[in-house]
Design an enzyme around this catalytic site. Structure first.
Site, short mmCIF file in Angstrom:
data_model
loop_
_atom_site.label_atom_id
_atom_site.label_comp_id
_atom_site.label_asym_id
_atom_site.label_seq_id
_atom_site.Cartn_x
_atom_site.Cartn_y
_atom_site.Cartn_z
N GLY A 143 35.77 19.08 6.63
CA GLY A 143 36.85 18.29 7.15
C GLY A 143 38.17 18.97 7.61
O GLY A 143 38.68 18.61 8.47
N GLU B 165 32.75 22.92 -6.26
CA GLU B 165 32.03 21.57 -6.34
C GLU B 165 30.53 22.08 -6.46
O GLU B 165 29.81 22.90 -5.45
CB GLU B 165 32.09 20.73 -4.92
N GLU C 119 36.74 11.70 3.96
CA GLU C 119 36.34 11.69 2.51
C GLU C 119 35.70 12.82 2.23
O GLU C 119 34.61 13.11 2.77
CB GLU C 119 35.24 10.42 2.46
N CYS D 138 30.17 12.65 -4.51
CA CYS D 138 31.52 13.30 -4.27
C CYS D 138 32.22 12.73 -5.65
O CYS D 138 33.20 13.54 -6.07
CB CYS D 138 32.26 12.68 -3.25
N LYS E 32 27.23 10.07 14.16
CA LYS E 32 26.36 11.21 13.90
C LYS E 32 25.93 11.30 12.59
O LYS E 32 26.72 11.55 11.61
CB LYS E 32 27.23 12.50 14.43
P1 NAD Z 1 28.83 18.60 5.38
O1 NAD Z 1 30.15 18.66 5.69
O2 NAD Z 1 28.01 20.01 5.43
O3 NAD Z 1 28.32 17.55 6.37
C1 NAD Z 1 28.65 16.26 6.73
C2 NAD Z 1 28.39 15.85 8.21
O4 NAD Z 1 29.37 16.55 9.12
C3 NAD Z 1 26.95 16.07 8.59
O5 NAD Z 1 26.62 15.06 9.42
C4 NAD Z 1 27.03 17.39 9.38
O6 NAD Z 1 26.19 17.42 10.35
C5 NAD Z 1 28.44 17.16 9.94
N1 NAD Z 1 28.79 18.58 10.44
C6 NAD Z 1 28.77 19.60 9.89
N2 NAD Z 1 29.37 20.79 10.65
C7 NAD Z 1 30.13 20.01 11.35
C8 NAD Z 1 31.33 20.39 12.25
N3 NAD Z 1 31.48 21.71 12.40
N4 NAD Z 1 31.72 19.44 12.95
C9 NAD Z 1 31.61 18.31 12.82
N5 NAD Z 1 30.46 17.62 11.96
C10 NAD Z 1 29.93 18.59 10.98
O7 NAD Z 1 28.55 17.90 3.97
P2 NAD Z 1 27.17 17.43 3.24
O8 NAD Z 1 26.60 18.68 2.65
O9 NAD Z 1 26.36 16.82 4.49
O10 NAD Z 1 27.50 16.40 2.33
C11 NAD Z 1 28.03 16.72 0.96
C12 NAD Z 1 29.60 17.09 0.70
O11 NAD Z 1 30.19 15.61 1.17
C13 NAD Z 1 29.94 17.02 -0.42
O12 NAD Z 1 31.23 17.86 -0.30
C14 NAD Z 1 30.32 15.65 -1.07
O13 NAD Z 1 31.52 15.75 -2.19
C15 NAD Z 1 31.11 15.20 0.26
N6 NAD Z 1 31.00 13.63 0.26
C16 NAD Z 1 32.26 13.07 0.05
C17 NAD Z 1 32.26 11.49 -0.19
C18 NAD Z 1 33.86 11.05 -0.36
O14 NAD Z 1 33.65 9.71 -0.24
N7 NAD Z 1 34.71 11.65 -0.86
C19 NAD Z 1 31.30 11.03 -0.31
C20 NAD Z 1 29.96 11.58 -0.07
C21 NAD Z 1 29.94 12.89 0.35
#
Ligand code: NAD
Length: 486
Positions: free
Chosen positions: A239, A386, A256, A290, A181
């Site tokens: 997460g 963040e 992650e 991240c 997804k």
């Molecule tokens: P997000 O958590 O909003 O979304 C990530 C994914 O999760 C998307 O595909 C989204 O549609 C999905 N999602 C959203 N709500 C959900 C739910 N209730 N259940 C299941 N899936 C759901 O994050 P974002 O805004 O897309 O990305 C930015 C974040 O990702 C930042 O916090 C960044 O630090 C983190 N990130 C971490 C790493 C790492 O390796 N640690 C790498 C890249 C990004």
């Protein structure tokens, strides 16, 4: 042909069973943050029943894929990697159009993803077990690694190619089918990668891509009883929800999550080079990374000079559309993200921070001028949350002990950095800092074969990349083999 196939899709569709399956629900538009007039194909706003169809398809494919000799699975990944290489430029342009990062960074991301994939394909020939001495005469006791099962992969928008490939590579090498997804903002790169997998010879159903909202598609996938494990990259808040949902059925997670990464500057022969390292780790992907450095913790004696140099550097960074070759900092992913970042800067100033960078003009759209906030204290919102934008906070300390206390005073624990000429200071920092990764005398750039992950609010489960990801995507089995009935 494959990438063109995605760009020419007349009806929004998911990619299930190696075929385009038109969505049942409405269409979600995909926007180019640098150019509202750029028309990209929309994707389905999928429903739970489409997730169920994808999971069914993956479940049907599971047995055959698990029984395919692992080195042959690696061969499919090798061919996929070649195809990604052949289509690298088209993929890079698509990524920049979908999420805005400068084209040079998109090209770099494809190169990086291919190196990660190279490691993952090799893992298919390294699924080692162990032999263990038995107490029974003639008996052989050994362990072997088999696939975890059908996996859910949920990815964010900031790395449209690396994030899916980092999950698909080791999952497929281990023998796991995947339902992916992708983020709402960047589904097209993921769909293009899936068509290349089909062209590489991946059997039907082994990888399925379902587009749509996280709260619908992502949540249903994470809660699905046939999903053995979820590899998620994204925000800490989501997460938490995924971990709780998967734990209910004793599934496993690889999370992650976000970061609030600190770089402690203790001493250096050349502060200019420290600034180069910090800047590149802080403003790549417009700070939407991240592992972006977002807190600079500096010794009082060198703080004024360091801030002067960083400010000079930040003020000179060029800001504009990612397809313009002269640009160093692209747009943020959308206007909401820009407003969020602007709000953080406003709060920082209200709480007493000082902006050292000029308040300069940037193009219309979701752009934000790289900003340095000095005299930040650990209790301020900008030091704790963040920001996910090109904003650097500077906190001043008197020695390494205070630096470690300040750096560890965080809900996150992803990456950290120490710059020091004194090896004892660097070693003390590396020992006492509570992060998953620590870099000494350079920025937060990781390598494509080395375990990558965080602690506290930054991650849970096996680190990704390298051999640890294989541990996540496999299950251990112990076998007792007696040649005859005792
Ligand atoms: P997000 O958590 O909003 O979304 C990530 C994914 O999760 C998307 O595909 C989204 O549609 C999905 N999602 C959203 N709500 C959900 C739910 N209730 N259940 C299941 N899936 C759901 O994050 P974002 O805004 O897309 O990305 C930015 C974040 O990702 C930042 O916090 C960044 O630090 C983190 N990130 C971490 C790493 C790492 O390796 N640690 C790498 C890249 C990004």
């Amino acid at each position: 042909m494959s990438i063109q196939e995605v760009l020419e899709l007349s009806d929004p569709a998911n990619f299930i069973d190696n075929r385009w399956q038109p969505g049942a629900g409405p269409t979600r538009p995909v926007r180019n943050p640098a150019d509202p007039a750029d028309l990209l194909p929309g994707v389905p706003d999928s429903t739970p029943s489409e997730v169920d169809a994808a999971v069914e398809s993956a479940t049907r494919a599971a047995r055959h894929w698990a029984a395919t000799p692992a080195p042959q699975r690696g061969d499919v990944l090798r061919r996929w990697n070649e195809l990604i290489g052949e289509h690298a430029e088209e993929l890079a342009v698509l990524m920049t159009r979908e999420m805005g990062k400068p084209l040079a960074e998109s090209r770099g991301e494809i190169g990086r993803a291919r190196l990660e994939l190279e490691y993952a394909m090799g893992e298919a020939t390294r699924l080692h077990g162990a032999t263990i001495p038995s107490r029974m005469p003639e008996q052989l006791v050994y362990t072997q690694r088999g696939p975890l099962g059908v996996v859910g992969a949920i990815t964010p928008w900031n790395f449209p190619a690396v994030a899916p490939i980092r999950k698909l590579g080791p999952a497929l090498a281990a023998g796991c089918p995947v339902v992916l997804k992708p983020a709402e903002e960047t589904p097209l790169t993921a769909l293009a990668l899936a068509t290349l997998l089909r062209d590489a010879g991946l059997p039907d159903g082994v990888v399925n891509v379902v587009c749509g909202r996280g709260s619908v598609v992502g949540a249903h996938l994470a809660a699905h009883p046939k999903i053995a494990g979820v590899s998620f990259t994204g925000s800490t808040t989501v997460g938490h929800e995924i971990a709780a949902s998967v734990a209910r059925r004793l599934g496993v997670v690889q999370l992650e999550l976000g970061g609030k990464n600190a770089a402690y500057v203790h001493s250096a022969d050349d502060l200019g080079r420290v600034v180069e390292q910090i800047t590149s780790a802080a403003v790549q992907t417009s700070g939407q990374r991240c592992t972006a450095i977002s807190r600079v913790i500096v010794q009082n004696e060198i703080a004024d000079e360091l801030v002067r140099l960083i400010t000079e550097k930040y003020a000179a960074l060029t800001v504009g559309p990612g397809l313009d070759a002269a640009i160093q900092v692209g747009p943020l992913v959308n206007e909401q993200q820009r407003d969020r970042v602007a709000d953080y800067v406003r709060k920082g100033l209200e709480q007493g921070a000082t902006r050292t960078t000029p308040n300069r003009a940037v193009p219309n759209g979701p752009y934000f001028a790289p900003t340095v906030l000095d005299h930040v204290t650990p209790d301020m919102v900008v030091a704790r949350e963040e920001i996910f934008g090109p904003v650097l906070t500077v906190l001043r300390v008197s020695d390494v002990d205070e630096a470690i206390t300040v750096a560890n005073d965080s809900d996150y624990g992803l990456a950290s950095v120490v710059f020091s000429r004194e090896i004892d200071v660097a070693m003390k920092f590396a020992r006492e800092i509570s992060t998953g990764m620590v870099h000494i005398n350079h920025g937060t750039i990781s390598q494509p074969h080395v375990p990558f992950g965080g602690v506290h609010g930054s991650g849970l489960g096996e680190f990704s990349i390298g051999h640890t990801s294989t541990e996540f995507f496999t299950r251990l089995k112990t076998v007792y083999l007696s040649p005859r009935i005792p």
